[in-house]
Design a protein around this motif. Structure first.
Motif, mmCIF file in Angstrom:
data_model
loop_
_atom_site.group_PDB
_atom_site.id
_atom_site.type_symbol
_atom_site.label_atom_id
_atom_site.label_comp_id
_atom_site.label_asym_id
_atom_site.label_seq_id
_atom_site.Cartn_x
_atom_site.Cartn_y
_atom_site.Cartn_z
ATOM 1 N N GLY A 30 -41.994 79.256 29.402
ATOM 2 C CA GLY A 30 -42.244 80.660 29.727
ATOM 3 C C GLY A 30 -40.957 81.464 29.750
ATOM 4 O O GLY A 30 -40.882 82.570 29.199
ATOM 5 N N PHE A 31 -39.915 80.893 30.367
ATOM 6 C CA PHE A 31 -38.631 81.583 30.416
ATOM 7 C C PHE A 31 -38.031 81.703 29.020
ATOM 8 O O PHE A 31 -37.478 82.747 28.666
ATOM 9 C CB PHE A 31 -37.652 80.883 31.360
ATOM 10 N N ALA A 32 -38.156 80.645 28.212
ATOM 11 C CA ALA A 32 -37.629 80.692 26.840
ATOM 12 C C ALA A 32 -38.299 81.798 26.032
ATOM 13 O O ALA A 32 -37.638 82.521 25.275
ATOM 14 C CB ALA A 32 -37.803 79.333 26.155
ATOM 15 N N ARG A 33 -39.616 81.931 26.184
ATOM 16 C CA ARG A 33 -40.326 83.011 25.474
ATOM 17 C C ARG A 33 -39.869 84.375 25.981
ATOM 18 O O ARG A 33 -39.671 85.304 25.190
ATOM 19 C CB ARG A 33 -41.838 82.860 25.640
ATOM 20 N N LEU A 34 -39.722 84.513 27.291
ATOM 21 C CA LEU A 34 -39.247 85.771 27.872
ATOM 22 C C LEU A 34 -37.880 86.126 27.298
ATOM 23 O O LEU A 34 -37.651 87.260 26.862
ATOM 24 C CB LEU A 34 -39.171 85.655 29.396
ATOM 25 N N HIS A 35 -36.971 85.162 27.289
ATOM 26 C CA HIS A 35 -35.627 85.411 26.778
ATOM 27 C C HIS A 35 -35.673 85.825 25.306
ATOM 28 O O HIS A 35 -35.065 86.822 24.910
ATOM 29 C CB HIS A 35 -34.752 84.169 26.955
ATOM 30 N N LYS A 36 -36.403 85.063 24.494
ATOM 31 C CA LYS A 36 -36.475 85.347 23.059
ATOM 32 C C LYS A 36 -37.013 86.747 22.793
ATOM 33 O O LYS A 36 -36.452 87.504 21.994
ATOM 34 C CB LYS A 36 -37.348 84.306 22.361
#
Length: 115
Positions: free
Chosen positions: A28-34
């Motif tokens: 979830g955090f990786a998607r948010l960052h991307k």
């Protein structure tokens, strides 16, 4: 002096491990960052410089490592990085100036390997 290149590499390794062990929050955090740093009304470089300023203001060495690296990768110049540090000091005062010195170390280290 902190080895920011090493800190960046070590954090990446540990975050990958954490992603394997806690895939829900980390994906979830990786998607948010991307999605957040994608080009939009602001380009990726500008967003990474903003993240660097915030990392300095909140006293996060890992953030300094990540966002210095990513800002340079996105095309930030030394002059842009220094102005970003100035904004962080304006917003964070004396404590941020100490972390600005850390950011200077990170800039020197990452620029040396990007040239």
């Amino acid at each position: 002096m902190t080895d920011y290149v090493g800190l960046y590499q070590h954090a990446n390794e540990r975050l990958e491990q954490l992603g394997s062990e806690a895939p829900g929050p980390m994906s979830g955090f990786a998607r948010l960052h991307k999605k957040t740093v994608e080009n939009g009304a602001l380009d990726t470089k500008t967003k990474e410089l903003m993240a660097l300023a915030i990392g300095i203001a909140v006293h996060c060495e890992g953030c300094i490592a990540y966002h210095t690296h990513d800002a340079i990768e996105a095309g930030a110049t030394r002059e842009e990085l220094i102005e970003t540090i100035s904004v962080a000091i304006m917003m964070g005062g004396g404590p941020a100036s100490v972390y600005a010195a850390h950011a200077m170390d990170a800039i020197e280290q990452f620029l040396a390997i990007s040239e």
